[in-house]
Design a protein around this motif. Structure first.
Motif, PDB file in Angstrom:
ATOM      1  N   MET A   1      79.950  67.498  40.566  1.00  0.00           N
ATOM      2  CA  MET A   1      79.691  67.942  41.775  1.00  0.00           C
ATOM      3  C   MET A   1      78.412  68.269  42.022  1.00  0.00           C
ATOM      4  N   SER A   2      77.700  67.377  43.071  1.00  0.00           N
ATOM      5  CA  SER A   2      76.358  67.269  43.490  1.00  0.00           C
ATOM      6  C   SER A   2      75.973  68.661  44.204  1.00  0.00           C
ATOM      7  N   LEU A   3      74.794  69.263  43.971  1.00  0.00           N
ATOM      8  CA  LEU A   3      74.104  70.273  44.603  1.00  0.00           C
ATOM      9  C   LEU A   3      74.559  70.588  46.029  1.00  0.00           C
ATOM     10  N   GLU A   4      74.070  69.090  46.623  1.00  0.00           N
ATOM     11  CA  GLU A   4      74.369  69.328  48.149  1.00  0.00           C
ATOM     12  C   GLU A   4      76.155  69.490  48.471  1.00  0.00           C
ATOM     13  N   LEU A   5      76.770  69.031  47.882  1.00  0.00           N
ATOM     14  CA  LEU A   5      78.373  69.368  48.011  1.00  0.00           C
ATOM     15  C   LEU A   5      78.566  70.846  47.816  1.00  0.00           C
ATOM     16  N   TYR A   6      78.249  71.415  46.730  1.00  0.00           N
ATOM     17  CA  TYR A   6      78.243  72.852  46.537  1.00  0.00           C
ATOM     18  C   TYR A   6      77.724  73.637  47.534  1.00  0.00           C
ATOM     19  N   ALA A  49      95.238  89.806  45.470  1.00  0.00           N
ATOM     20  CA  ALA A  49      95.928  88.800  45.735  1.00  0.00           C
ATOM     21  C   ALA A  49      95.308  87.487  45.990  1.00  0.00           C
ATOM     22  N   LEU A  50      94.075  87.510  46.040  1.00  0.00           N
ATOM     23  CA  LEU A  50      93.226  86.265  46.475  1.00  0.00           C
ATOM     24  C   LEU A  50      93.100  85.615  44.939  1.00  0.00           C
ATOM     25  N   LEU A  51      92.990  86.416  43.887  1.00  0.00           N
ATOM     26  CA  LEU A  51      93.141  85.952  42.420  1.00  0.00           C
ATOM     27  C   LEU A  51      94.380  85.040  42.274  1.00  0.00           C
ATOM     28  N   VAL A  52      95.684  85.873  42.700  1.00  0.00           N
ATOM     29  CA  VAL A  52      96.727  85.215  42.598  1.00  0.00           C
ATOM     30  C   VAL A  52      96.786  83.841  43.309  1.00  0.00           C
ATOM     31  N   HIS A  53      96.371  83.914  44.376  1.00  0.00           N
ATOM     32  CA  HIS A  53      96.534  82.489  45.219  1.00  0.00           C
ATOM     33  C   HIS A  53      95.531  81.587  44.741  1.00  0.00           C
ATOM     34  N   MET A  54      94.442  81.928  44.050  1.00  0.00           N
ATOM     35  CA  MET A  54      93.520  80.894  43.490  1.00  0.00           C
ATOM     36  C   MET A  54      94.070  80.246  42.263  1.00  0.00           C
ATOM     37  N   PRO A 137      90.043  70.518  47.980  1.00  0.00           N
ATOM     38  CA  PRO A 137      89.890  69.254  47.913  1.00  0.00           C
ATOM     39  C   PRO A 137      88.685  68.363  48.655  1.00  0.00           C
ATOM     40  N   GLN A 138      88.692  68.974  49.780  1.00  0.00           N
ATOM     41  CA  GLN A 138      87.327  68.251  50.601  1.00  0.00           C
ATOM     42  C   GLN A 138      85.831  68.360  50.002  1.00  0.00           C
ATOM     43  N   PHE A 139      85.835  69.127  48.866  1.00  0.00           N
ATOM     44  CA  PHE A 139      84.568  69.359  48.336  1.00  0.00           C
ATOM     45  C   PHE A 139      84.513  69.175  46.906  1.00  0.00           C
ATOM     46  N   VAL A 140      85.674  68.382  46.420  1.00  0.00           N
ATOM     47  CA  VAL A 140      85.728  67.700  45.191  1.00  0.00           C
ATOM     48  C   VAL A 140      85.388  66.319  44.921  1.00  0.00           C
ATOM     49  N   SER A 141      84.252  66.301  43.952  1.00  0.00           N
ATOM     50  CA  SER A 141      83.924  64.840  43.741  1.00  0.00           C
ATOM     51  C   SER A 141      84.685  63.899  42.810  1.00  0.00           C
ATOM     52  N   ALA A 142      85.097  62.765  43.680  1.00  0.00           N
ATOM     53  CA  ALA A 142      85.951  61.739  42.834  1.00  0.00           C
ATOM     54  C   ALA A 142      85.529  61.373  41.623  1.00  0.00           C
ATOM     55  N   ALA A 146      88.358  66.718  38.277  1.00  0.00           N
ATOM     56  CA  ALA A 146      88.574  68.029  39.379  1.00  0.00           C
ATOM     57  C   ALA A 146      88.812  69.133  38.882  1.00  0.00           C
ATOM     58  N   ALA A 147      89.449  69.375  37.752  1.00  0.00           N
ATOM     59  CA  ALA A 147      89.661  70.879  37.284  1.00  0.00           C
ATOM     60  C   ALA A 147      88.413  71.715  37.201  1.00  0.00           C
ATOM     61  N   PRO A 148      87.438  71.288  36.451  1.00  0.00           N
ATOM     62  CA  PRO A 148      86.214  72.156  36.455  1.00  0.00           C
ATOM     63  C   PRO A 148      85.685  72.442  37.895  1.00  0.00           C
ATOM     64  N   GLN A 149      85.579  71.486  38.815  1.00  0.00           N
ATOM     65  CA  GLN A 149      85.123  71.613  40.243  1.00  0.00           C
ATOM     66  C   GLN A 149      85.956  72.599  40.768  1.00  0.00           C
ATOM     67  N   LEU A 150      87.348  72.532  40.735  1.00  0.00           N
ATOM     68  CA  LEU A 150      88.024  73.549  41.543  1.00  0.00           C
ATOM     69  C   LEU A 150      87.886  74.973  40.939  1.00  0.00           C
ATOM     70  N   VAL A 151      87.562  74.972  39.447  1.00  0.00           N
ATOM     71  CA  VAL A 151      87.524  76.522  39.028  1.00  0.00           C
ATOM     72  C   VAL A 151      86.262  76.997  39.657  1.00  0.00           C
ATOM     73  N   LEU A 152      85.201  76.112  39.676  1.00  0.00           N
ATOM     74  CA  LEU A 152      83.864  76.650  40.428  1.00  0.00           C
ATOM     75  C   LEU A 152      84.019  76.972  41.826  1.00  0.00           C
ATOM     76  N   LEU A 153      84.962  75.947  42.511  1.00  0.00           N
ATOM     77  CA  LEU A 153      84.958  76.681  43.900  1.00  0.00           C
ATOM     78  C   LEU A 153      85.907  77.635  44.203  1.00  0.00           C
ATOM     79  N   ALA A 154      86.852  77.832  43.308  1.00  0.00           N
ATOM     80  CA  ALA A 154      87.729  79.019  43.529  1.00  0.00           C
ATOM     81  C   ALA A 154      86.936  80.391  43.274  1.00  0.00           C
ATOM     82  N   ALA A 155      86.084  80.188  41.933  1.00  0.00           N
ATOM     83  CA  ALA A 155      85.386  81.387  41.683  1.00  0.00           C
ATOM     84  C   ALA A 155      84.390  81.762  42.753  1.00  0.00           C
ATOM     85  N   THR A 156      83.453  80.683  43.310  1.00  0.00           N
ATOM     86  CA  THR A 156      82.617  80.974  44.485  1.00  0.00           C
ATOM     87  C   THR A 156      83.549  81.500  45.547  1.00  0.00           C
ATOM     88  N   PHE A 157      84.683  81.005  45.860  1.00  0.00           N
ATOM     89  CA  PHE A 157      85.227  81.639  47.021  1.00  0.00           C
ATOM     90  C   PHE A 157      85.635  83.020  47.021  1.00  0.00           C
TER      91      PHE A 157
END
Length: 208
Positions: A1-6, A49-54, A137-142, A146-157
């Motif tokens: 994932m690029s810095l700009e996307l993150y 609850a947010l942790l469960v959702h993530m 998924p809008q912010f996941v680079s193809a 995908a998994a490491p990017q999603l983990v980073l996005l979830a933790a950030t959220f």
């Protein structure tokens, strides 16, 4: 994932988190009735609850995006369409009374009860899971797994959401006049709807 996307994800998350919703309304009610400690007890519940959702979102999205491969872009377009749809729904949403559910007026509610209520209010909202599944998924680079990017996005959220919601709860006394009443809620609904529709359209156009 690029810095700009993150950084774009962080900016979008901040915008979404500062728009009051059911969780913020609950935490503000806790703060008004019993002070900052009560708001923090409620926040612990909503964050749990947010942790469960993530965890649920990551378990479903990571293998799905990996399996779709090039078709992942189609999934993202569907997600963008969903953001537009819930934005329109938010714009048209009717007024809802934001009072804290049936708490005793003469006796302070325990921290355990506040935690439990916060958890239930957040975890039982099925719209949250659908939103995360459309938003992330809008912010996941193809071009990367995908998994490491999603983990980073979830933790950030989680971090951004917890800080934002906690700030509302702690400042409940001052913010209360702006978070109650039909007029204030209508304005919030219009802002929420506009942001989500704009985000959905922007993300859809950016993939063309």
């Amino acid at each position: 994932m690029s810095l700009e996307l993150y950084l774009g994800f962080i900016a979008a998350t901040l915008i979404l988190c500062v728009i009051p919703g059911p969780v913020v309304t609950y935490l503000v009610a806790c703060g008004i009735r019993q002070g900052p400690r009560a708001a923090m007890a409620g926040l612990a519940g909503t964050t749990s609850a947010l942790l469960v959702h993530m965890a649920l979102v990551l378990a479903g999205l990571a293998p799905l995006l990996a399996a779709l491969g090039p078709w992942g872009e189609a999934l993202k377009l569907v997600g963008a369409g969903y953001l537009i749809w819930i934005g329109i729904s938010a714009w048209r949403a009717p007024y809802e009374d934001p009072e804290l559910p049936s708490a005793p007026t003469r006796q302070a509610t325990s921290a355990a009860t506040l935690y439990r209520r916060g958890f239930l209010i957040s975890v039982t909202n099925p719209k949250s899971l659908a939103f995360y599944a459309a938003f992330f998924p809008q912010f996941v680079s193809a071009s990367a797994p995908a998994a490491p990017q999603l983990v980073l996005l979830a933790a950030t959220f989680i971090v951004v959401g917890t800080i934002s919601d906690g700030a509302f709860g702690l400042a409940a006394g001052k913010l209360a006049p702006y978070l109650k009443g039909a007029r204030a809620q209508t304005i919030r609904n219009r802002i929420t709807g506009s942001v989500l529709v704009g985000a959905g359209i922007g993300l859809a156009l950016a993939r063309k």
